[in-house]
Design an enzyme around this catalytic site. Structure first.
Site, PDB file in Angstrom:
ATOM      1  N   MET A 293       0.935  -0.836  -0.180  1.00 32.35           N
ATOM      2  CA  MET A 293      -0.219  -0.691   0.001  1.00 32.35           C
ATOM      3  C   MET A 293       1.094   1.248  -0.295  1.00 32.35           C
ATOM      4  O   MET A 293       1.414   1.341   0.595  1.00 32.35           O
ATOM      5  CB  MET A 293      -1.143   0.269   1.296  1.00 32.35           C
ATOM      6  CG  MET A 293      -1.535   0.886   1.297  1.00 32.35           C
ATOM      7  SD  MET A 293      -3.157   1.191   0.262  1.00 32.35           S
ATOM      8  CE  MET A 293      -3.506   3.201   0.097  1.00 32.35           C
ATOM      9  N   GLU A 294       0.424   2.226  -0.731  1.00 31.82           N
ATOM     10  CA  GLU A 294       1.168   3.034  -1.081  1.00 31.82           C
ATOM     11  C   GLU A 294       1.513   4.495  -0.304  1.00 31.82           C
ATOM     12  O   GLU A 294       0.713   5.657  -0.727  1.00 31.82           O
ATOM     13  CB  GLU A 294       1.332   4.311  -1.934  1.00 31.82           C
ATOM     14  CG  GLU A 294      -0.632   4.516  -3.027  1.00 31.82           C
ATOM     15  CD  GLU A 294      -1.584   3.348  -3.082  1.00 31.82           C
ATOM     16  OE1 GLU A 294      -0.930   2.496  -2.939  1.00 31.82           O
ATOM     17  OE2 GLU A 294      -2.744   4.200  -4.010  1.00 31.82           O
ATOM     18  N   ASN A 295       1.574   4.266   1.338  1.00 28.58           N
ATOM     19  CA  ASN A 295       0.959   5.603   2.001  1.00 28.58           C
ATOM     20  C   ASN A 295       1.927   5.878   2.218  1.00 28.58           C
ATOM     21  O   ASN A 295       3.725   5.519   1.888  1.00 28.58           O
ATOM     22  CB  ASN A 295       1.184   4.436   3.014  1.00 28.58           C
ATOM     23  CG  ASN A 295      -0.543   3.681   3.684  1.00 28.58           C
ATOM     24  OD1 ASN A 295      -1.488   3.770   3.479  1.00 28.58           O
ATOM     25  ND2 ASN A 295       0.168   2.250   4.342  1.00 28.58           N
ATOM     26  N   HIS A 318       6.648  -0.124  -8.188  1.00 24.58           N
ATOM     27  CA  HIS A 318       4.930   0.589  -7.919  1.00 24.58           C
ATOM     28  C   HIS A 318       4.613   1.173  -7.281  1.00 24.58           C
ATOM     29  O   HIS A 318       3.892   2.711  -7.595  1.00 24.58           O
ATOM     30  CB  HIS A 318       3.789  -0.821  -8.652  1.00 24.58           C
ATOM     31  CG  HIS A 318       2.940  -0.327  -8.649  1.00 24.58           C
ATOM     32  ND1 HIS A 318       2.194  -0.028  -9.467  1.00 24.58           N
ATOM     33  CD2 HIS A 318       1.194   0.088  -7.787  1.00 24.58           C
ATOM     34  CE1 HIS A 318       1.215  -0.071  -9.894  1.00 24.58           C
ATOM     35  NE2 HIS A 318       0.590   0.538  -8.357  1.00 24.58           N
ATOM     36  N   GLU A 319       4.867   0.976  -6.204  1.00 26.69           N
ATOM     37  CA  GLU A 319       4.135   1.675  -4.950  1.00 26.69           C
ATOM     38  C   GLU A 319       5.156   3.348  -4.507  1.00 26.69           C
ATOM     39  O   GLU A 319       5.006   4.329  -4.421  1.00 26.69           O
ATOM     40  CB  GLU A 319       4.793   1.075  -3.422  1.00 26.69           C
ATOM     41  CG  GLU A 319       4.224  -0.364  -3.768  1.00 26.69           C
ATOM     42  CD  GLU A 319       2.676  -0.314  -3.708  1.00 26.69           C
ATOM     43  OE1 GLU A 319       2.279   1.352  -2.944  1.00 26.69           O
ATOM     44  OE2 GLU A 319       2.250  -1.000  -4.375  1.00 26.69           O
ATOM     45  N   GLU A 341      -3.907   4.536 -10.343  1.00 28.28           N
ATOM     46  CA  GLU A 341      -3.071   3.167 -10.851  1.00 28.28           C
ATOM     47  C   GLU A 341      -3.095   2.545 -12.658  1.00 28.28           C
ATOM     48  O   GLU A 341      -2.020   2.164 -12.488  1.00 28.28           O
ATOM     49  CB  GLU A 341      -4.464   1.619 -10.446  1.00 28.28           C
ATOM     50  CG  GLU A 341      -5.189   1.877  -9.215  1.00 28.28           C
ATOM     51  CD  GLU A 341      -3.467   1.342  -8.492  1.00 28.28           C
ATOM     52  OE1 GLU A 341      -2.731   1.351  -8.848  1.00 28.28           O
ATOM     53  OE2 GLU A 341      -3.519   1.419  -6.767  1.00 28.28           O
ATOM     54  N   TYR A 407      -5.819  -1.625 -13.473  1.00 33.83           N
ATOM     55  CA  TYR A 407      -4.781  -0.902 -13.854  1.00 33.83           C
ATOM     56  C   TYR A 407      -3.854  -1.331 -15.412  1.00 33.83           C
ATOM     57  O   TYR A 407      -3.509  -0.430 -15.373  1.00 33.83           O
ATOM     58  CB  TYR A 407      -3.916  -2.227 -12.894  1.00 33.83           C
ATOM     59  CG  TYR A 407      -3.728  -2.300 -10.691  1.00 33.83           C
ATOM     60  CD1 TYR A 407      -2.783  -1.450 -10.647  1.00 33.83           C
ATOM     61  CD2 TYR A 407      -4.798  -2.580 -10.834  1.00 33.83           C
ATOM     62  CE1 TYR A 407      -2.632  -1.750  -9.095  1.00 33.83           C
ATOM     63  CE2 TYR A 407      -5.182  -2.792  -8.850  1.00 33.83           C
ATOM     64  CZ  TYR A 407      -4.410  -1.977  -8.564  1.00 33.83           C
ATOM     65  OH  TYR A 407      -3.899  -2.366  -7.238  1.00 33.83           O
TER      66      TYR A 407
HETATM   67 ZN   LIG Z   1      -1.161   0.835  -6.936  1.00 35.96          ZN
END
Ligand SMILES: [Zn+2]
Length: 631
Positions: A293-295, A318-319, A341, A407
């Site tokens: 998760m890209e927090n 990706h993150e 995404e 995505y």
């Molecule tokens: Zn993503």
């Protein structure tokens, strides 16, 4: 989609489209206020799995006649009191008022907190503060793990997962990606517990056992994240640090090495400065419900990803890409999640192309697009979940419609835009300018496309000349597969052998001698996964091939191996997160007695992660394998 067209402006210079923006997933009246900042003061109690504290929201009414503040919340969150502080006029002391409020039902993923605002003190454009005291337990955002569920198995751990609409069970909020604000937090924990948040600054007072956090850049509610447990760190670069339980820290550091700084540098070369200051990574126990998760400032990633160097690489990149696409510039509603995404997936592949070459990137793309086509076959050509601009019916949880189209069809659309401009590096410079223009705001597709046509005026002219010259509308609102896919022939050197071996296995009478000449030891993980996926596409397979390759509960249950599956489940269930346990119980015992509605199950709480458990139909007709394929 209409091209160009002048738009009139309304409040705060936002476009008319924004002012009319409807988020059916939020019960809040976010249009009525400017949220400048909020603060959380929380006490974590592991013994009773409870967070208690208060929240202060700094708000300014931006519409006349506002009489109430409506926030998104959740039945698992208990509000104790609501106060309001209004600055006194011309030097008079602040006025503190106790406010009345009521909780109203909204959907099965949340409720609304309706706070009455006293007309005497609420004036347009005059700031005021609301303080909400509350307790929250085990809502969908908050995952309490007993010690047995952690890697070290010695101390409990808690983490939060806000995407998409879960954080309303963590704190009352405008739970819409259209609203961004800065935040700060004070978190009190028992001795020996380390707390991390998606914040740009942090401090710890050992004496008081209090952690302080501050996020200096505006973020939407879903990107506020917290993890607390037995966590240690090691620096892996000038702005990056790995956090993990002590027993996996060394492994995590060695697998990442100096790569993170290298990837950040490549990304900055393509898309401009990384704006968040730090890029840290925390590894979470295998019961983390999603891959990553890209927090912001602090990527959350599952520790089992350490088993594969290639998946670790792709998922971290990706993150990192979300630092630009998704976090700095965010989709304004969940109906256009592809804006995060699809662009992040495109950016991720630009980074891997620069860092690892075309062939590697094409192989990874081939196997994801294979998964997209597989999902397409299952859903049929006319399924509305295949639209990039999804339409949510009220009550539908946005998470349940997150799927590979978000995505991969999104990626194909962005690739199509880059082909239209005709030069991949010019398109990189467009993306840099797009980030520069919309940084720290939320956008709709029209913002991106208007800016695109403004950046490439020659395309706009040819479009006006031909009217239907560009196919944005069909891309965004059409069902079915992408209108076109990028050329992936540069991956042939890696995908060719995979297809060759698949063809050999697929013959009516496979020849073991020919097959045994294949040297798989030199294959990458992605080649092996592509091979297995393509082999499974030829199902039903001969029994002799099938069993060893399908160690999944659903497949085991369908055959004579069900007893084995049940045995494995009983042996391992103590180490599974309760939500996963419930899902497996349903598969194994085909019972509806297990309640999956109170907490997100593995299938119904998808992430903003490249490898997402997704269940577009939410009725269990799609096999786990088909919904767990990564994007
Ligand atoms: Zn993503």
């Amino acid at each position: 989609m209409e091209v160009g067209g002048l738009k009139s402006s309304c409040e705060g210079g936002r476009s008319l489209a924004h002012c009319r923006l409807v988020d059916v997933a939020s019960a809040s009246n976010f249009h009525s206020f400017k949220l400048r900042h909020f603060h959380l003061d929380l006490h974590l109690n592991f013994a009773v799995k409870r967070i208690t504290g208060w929240q202060v929201l700094e708000l300014t009414p931006v519409q006349p006649g506002v009489q109430s503040l409506i926030l998104d919340t959740h039945p698992s969150l208990l509000v104790h009191s609501v106060d309001c502080k209004v600055p006194g006029a011309s030097g008079a002391p602040d006025v503190v008022l106790s406010l009345t409020y009521r909780i109203e039902p909204f959907t099965d993923y949340g409720s609304s907190l309706n706070i009455s605002l006293p007309a005497a003190v609420i004036r347009p454009h005059r700031a005021f503060r609301v303080t909400i005291r509350y307790t929250t337990t085990d809502g969908p955002a908050i995952w309490w793990l007993d010690a047995e569920l952690t890697c070290g198995q010695t101390r409990p751990l808690v983490f939060t997962q806000g995407h998409s609409v879960c954080n309303r069970s963590f704190f009352p909020c405008f739970d819409t990606p259209a609203v961004k604000s800065t935040y700060s937090a004070t978190v009190r924990v028992p001795e020996g517990v380390t707390v991390l948040m998606s914040a740009s600054r942090s401090a710890y007072s050992k004496q008081d056992r209090v952690f302080q956090f501050s996020m200096e850049y505006p973020v939407p509610a879903y990107l506020v994240a917290l993890v607390a447990g037995d966590l240690q760190h090691a620096d892996i670069g000038p702005r990056s640090r790995v956090w993990a339980e002590p027993c996996i820290l060394t492994c995590a550091v060695s697998k990442l090495g100096g790569n993170v700084e290298r990837w950040l540098n490549v990304a900055e070369g393509l898309f401009g400065p990384y704006v968040w200051g730090r890029y840290d990574i925390v590894f979470l126990p295998p019961s983390f419900p999603i891959v990553a998760m890209e927090n912001p400032c602090l990527t959350f990633i599952i520790s089992s990803i350490l088993e594969s160097q290639e998946f670790l690489l792709i998922d971290v990149i990706h993150e990192i890409a979300h630092g630009w696409f998704g976090n700095a510039v965010t989709n304004a509603t969940w109906e256009e999640m592809w804006l995060s995404e699809g662009l992040a997936t495109y950016a991720q592949r630009r980074i891997t192309t620069e860092a690892y070459g075309d062939a590697f990137t094409c192989l990874e793309t081939v196997f994801r697009l294979d998964a997209l086509h597989r999902q397409m076959r299952l859903l049929g050509d006319n399924n509305p979940v295949s639209k990039l601009q999804a339409k949510f019916e009220p009550g539908v949880n946005p998470s349940s419609l997150m799927n590979l189209f978000t995505y991969e069809k999104g990626f194909c659309f962005v690739s199509y835009l880059s082909q239209l401009c005709g030069d991949i590096e010019r398109f990189d410079s467009f993306l840099r300018a797009y980030i520069e223009k919309f940084r720290f705001s939320s956008v709709i597709a029209q913002d991106l496309l208007d800016f695109f046509l403004g950046f490439f005026p020659e395309l706009k002219e040819s479009c006006v000349a031909q009217r239907e010259g560009l196919e944005f509308e069909r891309w965004l609102n059409g069902c079915g597969p992408p209108l076109c896919e990028p050329d992936l022939s540069a991956g042939k050197a890696l995908t060719g052998p995979v297809q060759h071996l698949c063809d050999l296995w697929g013959m009516d009478a496979p020849e073991p001698q020919v097959i045994s000449t294949f040297d798989l030891s030199s294959w990458s993980t992605f080649q092996t996964v592509l091979f297995l996926d393509r082999l499974l596409d030829r199902s039903p397979l001969p029994q002799g091939i099938k069993n060893p390759f399908l160690p999944l509960y659903e497949d085991l249950c369908g055959g004579v191996m069900k007893c084995f599956a049940v045995e494995v489940f009983y042996q391992t269930q103590a180490r599974l997160h309760p939500n996963l346990r419930r899902t497996l119980q349903q598969i194994l015992f085909q019972s509806s007695a297990f309640n999956t509605s109170t907490a997100p199950s593995l299938l119904t709480s998808p992430p903003s992660a490249p490898s997402s458990p997704t269940d577009p139909t939410a009725n269990g007709t799609i096999a786990l394998r088909d919904v767990n394929v990564s994007a």
